[in-house]
Design a protein around this motif. Structure first.
Motif, PDB file in Angstrom:
ATOM      1  N   ARG A 228      44.097  -4.586  49.610  1.00 40.19           N
ATOM      2  CA  ARG A 228      43.037  -4.367  48.398  1.00 40.19           C
ATOM      3  C   ARG A 228      42.346  -3.137  48.679  1.00 40.19           C
ATOM      4  NH1 ARG A 228      46.103  -7.749  47.694  1.00 40.19           N
ATOM      5  NH2 ARG A 228      45.752  -9.961  47.315  1.00 40.19           N
ATOM      6  N   LEU A 229      42.939  -2.145  48.000  1.00 40.85           N
ATOM      7  CA  LEU A 229      42.756  -0.572  48.327  1.00 40.85           C
ATOM      8  C   LEU A 229      41.688  -0.095  47.236  1.00 40.85           C
ATOM      9  CD1 LEU A 229      45.933   0.894  49.021  1.00 40.85           C
ATOM     10  CD2 LEU A 229      44.192   0.048  50.548  1.00 40.85           C
ATOM     11  N   VAL A 230      40.749   0.758  47.491  1.00 40.27           N
ATOM     12  CA  VAL A 230      39.613   1.314  46.280  1.00 40.27           C
ATOM     13  C   VAL A 230      40.142   2.909  46.507  1.00 40.27           C
ATOM     14  CG1 VAL A 230      37.450   1.709  45.746  1.00 40.27           C
ATOM     15  CG2 VAL A 230      38.091  -0.178  47.108  1.00 40.27           C
ATOM     16  N   HIS A 231      40.926   3.262  45.516  1.00 45.95           N
ATOM     17  CA  HIS A 231      41.440   4.597  45.241  1.00 45.95           C
ATOM     18  C   HIS A 231      40.506   5.371  44.426  1.00 45.95           C
ATOM     19  CE1 HIS A 231      43.838   8.161  43.839  1.00 45.95           C
ATOM     20  NE2 HIS A 231      44.803   7.615  44.678  1.00 45.95           N
ATOM     21  N   PRO A 232      40.071   6.618  44.769  1.00 43.55           N
ATOM     22  CA  PRO A 232      39.011   7.316  44.365  1.00 43.55           C
ATOM     23  C   PRO A 232      39.107   7.796  43.029  1.00 43.55           C
ATOM     24  CG  PRO A 232      40.486   8.665  45.701  1.00 43.55           C
ATOM     25  CD  PRO A 232      40.610   7.437  46.148  1.00 43.55           C
ATOM     26  N   GLU A 233      40.657   7.787  42.625  1.00 49.97           N
ATOM     27  CA  GLU A 233      40.815   7.974  40.839  1.00 49.97           C
ATOM     28  C   GLU A 233      41.155   6.879  40.242  1.00 49.97           C
ATOM     29  OE1 GLU A 233      43.039  11.618  40.268  1.00 49.97           O
ATOM     30  OE2 GLU A 233      42.302  12.449  42.423  1.00 49.97           O
ATOM     31  N   LEU A 234      41.921   6.018  40.848  1.00 50.45           N
ATOM     32  CA  LEU A 234      42.625   4.787  40.270  1.00 50.45           C
ATOM     33  C   LEU A 234      41.605   3.525  40.213  1.00 50.45           C
ATOM     34  CD1 LEU A 234      46.220   5.665  40.888  1.00 50.45           C
ATOM     35  CD2 LEU A 234      44.936   6.471  38.965  1.00 50.45           C
ATOM     36  N   GLY A 235      40.784   3.345  40.996  1.00 58.27           N
ATOM     37  CA  GLY A 235      39.919   2.370  41.248  1.00 58.27           C
ATOM     38  C   GLY A 235      40.672   1.391  42.186  1.00 58.27           C
ATOM     39  N   ARG A 236      40.454   0.215  41.879  1.00 59.04           N
ATOM     40  CA  ARG A 236      40.921  -1.023  42.694  1.00 59.04           C
ATOM     41  C   ARG A 236      42.586  -1.055  42.624  1.00 59.04           C
ATOM     42  NH1 ARG A 236      38.710  -5.956  45.011  1.00 59.04           N
ATOM     43  NH2 ARG A 236      40.480  -7.138  45.481  1.00 59.04           N
ATOM     44  N   ILE A 237      43.271  -1.099  43.729  1.00 58.32           N
ATOM     45  CA  ILE A 237      44.776  -1.439  43.716  1.00 58.32           C
ATOM     46  C   ILE A 237      45.002  -2.413  44.769  1.00 58.32           C
ATOM     47  CG2 ILE A 237      46.901  -0.212  44.309  1.00 58.32           C
ATOM     48  CD1 ILE A 237      45.568   2.489  43.931  1.00 58.32           C
ATOM     49  N   ASP A 238      45.746  -3.432  43.892  1.00 62.38           N
ATOM     50  CA  ASP A 238      46.164  -4.621  44.912  1.00 62.38           C
ATOM     51  C   ASP A 238      47.462  -4.501  45.034  1.00 62.38           C
ATOM     52  OD1 ASP A 238      43.517  -5.440  44.407  1.00 62.38           O
ATOM     53  OD2 ASP A 238      43.979  -7.032  43.247  1.00 62.38           O
ATOM     54  N   LEU A 239      47.974  -4.690  46.481  1.00 65.06           N
ATOM     55  CA  LEU A 239      49.347  -4.390  46.915  1.00 65.06           C
ATOM     56  C   LEU A 239      49.576  -5.566  47.809  1.00 65.06           C
ATOM     57  CD1 LEU A 239      49.749  -0.566  47.385  1.00 65.06           C
ATOM     58  CD2 LEU A 239      50.444  -1.827  45.444  1.00 65.06           C
ATOM     59  N   ASP A 240      50.826  -5.889  48.062  1.00 67.64           N
ATOM     60  CA  ASP A 240      51.513  -6.822  48.862  1.00 67.64           C
ATOM     61  C   ASP A 240      52.108  -5.898  50.121  1.00 67.64           C
ATOM     62  OD1 ASP A 240      50.254  -9.215  47.912  1.00 67.64           O
ATOM     63  OD2 ASP A 240      51.736  -9.145  46.364  1.00 67.64           O
ATOM     64  N   CYS A 241      52.160  -6.104  51.295  1.00 68.45           N
ATOM     65  CA  CYS A 241      52.736  -5.447  52.241  1.00 68.45           C
ATOM     66  C   CYS A 241      53.798  -6.368  52.877  1.00 68.45           C
ATOM     67  CB  CYS A 241      51.936  -5.047  53.139  1.00 68.45           C
ATOM     68  SG  CYS A 241      52.672  -4.045  54.630  1.00 68.45           S
ATOM     69  N   GLU A 242      55.286  -6.121  52.884  1.00 70.34           N
ATOM     70  CA  GLU A 242      55.871  -6.647  53.509  1.00 70.34           C
ATOM     71  C   GLU A 242      56.412  -5.786  54.810  1.00 70.34           C
ATOM     72  OE1 GLU A 242      57.251  -9.811  53.174  1.00 70.34           O
ATOM     73  OE2 GLU A 242      56.342  -9.968  51.355  1.00 70.34           O
ATOM     74  N   VAL A 243      56.397  -6.676  56.086  1.00 74.66           N
ATOM     75  CA  VAL A 243      56.879  -5.929  57.260  1.00 74.66           C
ATOM     76  C   VAL A 243      58.035  -6.324  57.651  1.00 74.66           C
ATOM     77  CG1 VAL A 243      56.111  -5.223  59.608  1.00 74.66           C
ATOM     78  CG2 VAL A 243      54.327  -5.777  57.908  1.00 74.66           C
ATOM     79  N   LEU A 244      58.993  -5.249  57.812  1.00 74.96           N
ATOM     80  CA  LEU A 244      60.472  -5.622  58.139  1.00 74.96           C
ATOM     81  C   LEU A 244      60.837  -5.299  59.406  1.00 74.96           C
ATOM     82  CD1 LEU A 244      62.096  -4.481  54.476  1.00 74.96           C
ATOM     83  CD2 LEU A 244      61.150  -6.658  55.277  1.00 74.96           C
ATOM     84  N   ALA A 245      61.645  -5.844  60.100  1.00 77.13           N
ATOM     85  CA  ALA A 245      62.266  -5.382  61.420  1.00 77.13           C
ATOM     86  C   ALA A 245      63.089  -4.219  61.414  1.00 77.13           C
ATOM     87  CB  ALA A 245      62.652  -6.687  62.032  1.00 77.13           C
ATOM     88  N   THR A 246      62.984  -3.334  62.463  1.00 73.61           N
ATOM     89  CA  THR A 246      64.060  -2.439  62.623  1.00 73.61           C
ATOM     90  C   THR A 246      65.058  -2.662  63.520  1.00 73.61           C
ATOM     91  OG1 THR A 246      63.158  -0.820  63.868  1.00 73.61           O
ATOM     92  CG2 THR A 246      62.499  -0.969  61.216  1.00 73.61           C
ATOM     93  N   PRO A 247      66.308  -1.837  63.725  1.00 71.93           N
ATOM     94  CA  PRO A 247      67.022  -1.987  65.004  1.00 71.93           C
ATOM     95  C   PRO A 247      66.260  -1.866  66.151  1.00 71.93           C
ATOM     96  CG  PRO A 247      68.241  -0.952  63.203  1.00 71.93           C
ATOM     97  CD  PRO A 247      67.020  -0.893  62.724  1.00 71.93           C
ATOM     98  N   ALA A 248      65.323  -0.876  66.018  1.00 69.92           N
ATOM     99  CA  ALA A 248      64.368  -0.623  67.311  1.00 69.92           C
ATOM    100  C   ALA A 248      63.252  -1.743  67.451  1.00 69.92           C
ATOM    101  CB  ALA A 248      63.866   0.596  67.282  1.00 69.92           C
ATOM    102  N   VAL A 249      62.972  -2.341  68.554  1.00 63.50           N
ATOM    103  CA  VAL A 249      62.050  -3.429  68.969  1.00 63.50           C
ATOM    104  C   VAL A 249      60.591  -3.016  68.612  1.00 63.50           C
ATOM    105  CG1 VAL A 249      63.674  -4.956  70.242  1.00 63.50           C
ATOM    106  CG2 VAL A 249      61.991  -3.079  71.158  1.00 63.50           C
ATOM    107  N   ASP A 250      60.345  -1.400  68.778  1.00 61.13           N
ATOM    108  CA  ASP A 250      59.097  -0.942  68.529  1.00 61.13           C
ATOM    109  C   ASP A 250      58.904  -0.146  67.213  1.00 61.13           C
ATOM    110  OD1 ASP A 250      60.873   1.006  69.106  1.00 61.13           O
ATOM    111  OD2 ASP A 250      59.668   2.259  70.542  1.00 61.13           O
ATOM    112  N   GLN A 251      59.479  -0.453  66.261  1.00 58.34           N
ATOM    113  CA  GLN A 251      59.444   0.008  64.971  1.00 58.34           C
ATOM    114  C   GLN A 251      59.490  -0.958  64.016  1.00 58.34           C
ATOM    115  OE1 GLN A 251      62.336   3.406  64.455  1.00 58.34           O
ATOM    116  NE2 GLN A 251      61.122   4.662  66.058  1.00 58.34           N
ATOM    117  N   ARG A 252      58.654  -0.733  62.841  1.00 53.98           N
ATOM    118  CA  ARG A 252      58.648  -1.745  61.706  1.00 53.98           C
ATOM    119  C   ARG A 252      58.515  -0.818  60.449  1.00 53.98           C
ATOM    120  NH1 ARG A 252      53.239  -5.005  63.816  1.00 53.98           N
ATOM    121  NH2 ARG A 252      54.067  -5.754  65.612  1.00 53.98           N
TER     122      ARG A 252
END
Length: 279
Positions: A228-252
């Motif tokens: 739930r972000l507050v953009h200085p020009e666009l105001g409230r922005i609601d987003l959903d974040c999906e975290v996906l695995a990559t071939p490296a165990v230490d990167q997303r």
């Protein structure tokens, strides 16, 4: 995890039978009646007694240790996937895969370039920002406006009040808890290595709030969560974040998508273009 002895025995036998002496540098002598390697040959290659290995193939004996499994994986020339399967059948967690550090595979960079319709970031398991596309820069540009060693989403959240100002106030407490719980999980997976210890120390020094949350020892890997972000020009922005695995165990790979019917906000963000929100 509970060992699956019959399946382990079957997998060992079939893996042994797929190999020839030549595959492992042995001489193939006469009168070889069985396909593949002999049990005695596998045992010798793995540095264990033939009797012990025979009991494993007969689904008898004690649970093999991770050291024994590593030796067997090498002796049987298992792939990484086969090695992980061996560990699971024996009742152990598979060893952690390779780390990439700050290096991004060409395929991951290609994907980042092609996903230009939504904000996308590549972060390390500790929260270091490694790369992002233009839409993500328009949302989170302030992270990139600082020195490279400070481009960590956990550190910036607890050390820079300006960063928090771009998040809805009602989200601050939960965001703090999730960041710390996820960092706890990553630190444990790394075995408390130098990088994770250094980051925790920096966060502790920067924030008493972080220290209090860290001492609660909450653990939760972030896989999907709202922003739930507050953009200085666009105001409230609601987003959903999906975290996906990559071939490296230490990167997303983090992909931010709008709720149904709210995609227009990304078009407005695209018009504004990349900018440093914290400047």
């Amino acid at each position: 995890m509970t060992p699956k002895r019959p399946e382990l025995a079957d997998f060992l036998r079939r893996s042994r039978e797929r190999l020839t002496p030549r595959d492992v540098g042995l001489t193939e002598g006469p009168r070889r009646r069985t396909p593949g390697l002999r049990r005695e040959e596998v045992a010798a290659l793995a540095g264990m007694s033939a009797d012990y290995y025979m009991r494993l193939e007969q689904a008898r004996g004690p649970q093999p240790s991770v050291q024994v499994l590593a030796a067997l994986a090498g002796a049987l020339r298992l792939t990484e996937d086969e090695r992980d399967h061996l560990y699971v059948l024996a009742g152990h967690r598979p060893p952690e895969g390779a780390r990439a550090g700050g290096y991004l595979r060409p395929g991951l960079r290609y994907l980042l370039d092609r996903l230009d319709g939504v904000p996308v970031q590549v972060v390390s398991d500790l929260g270091d920002l490694l790369a992002q596309n233009d839409l993500a820069l328009a949302l989170f540009g302030c992270v990139c406006s600082v020195a490279e060693e400070d481009r960590n989403v956990v550190l910036r959240w607890f050390a820079d009040p300006v960063v928090r100002a771009h998040f809805a106030a009602e989200e601050h407490e939960e965001q703090s808890r999730q960041l710390v719980a996820d960092l706890r999980a990553a630190t444990a997976r790394r075995g408390g290595d130098a990088a994770s210890r250094s980051l925790v120390a920096r966060c502790r020094a920067a924030s008493t709030e972080f220290g209090a949350l860290w001492d609660r020892h909450e653990v939760a890997v972030r896989r999907s969560h709202p922003y739930r972000l507050v953009h200085p020009e666009l105001g409230r922005i609601d987003l959903d974040c999906e975290v996906l695995a990559t071939p490296a165990v230490d990167q997303r790979l983090r992909i931010f998508t709008p709720p149904p019917g709210r995609a227009a906000v990304l078009d407005e963000l695209r018009v504004l273009g990349p900018r440093h929100l914290c400047e």
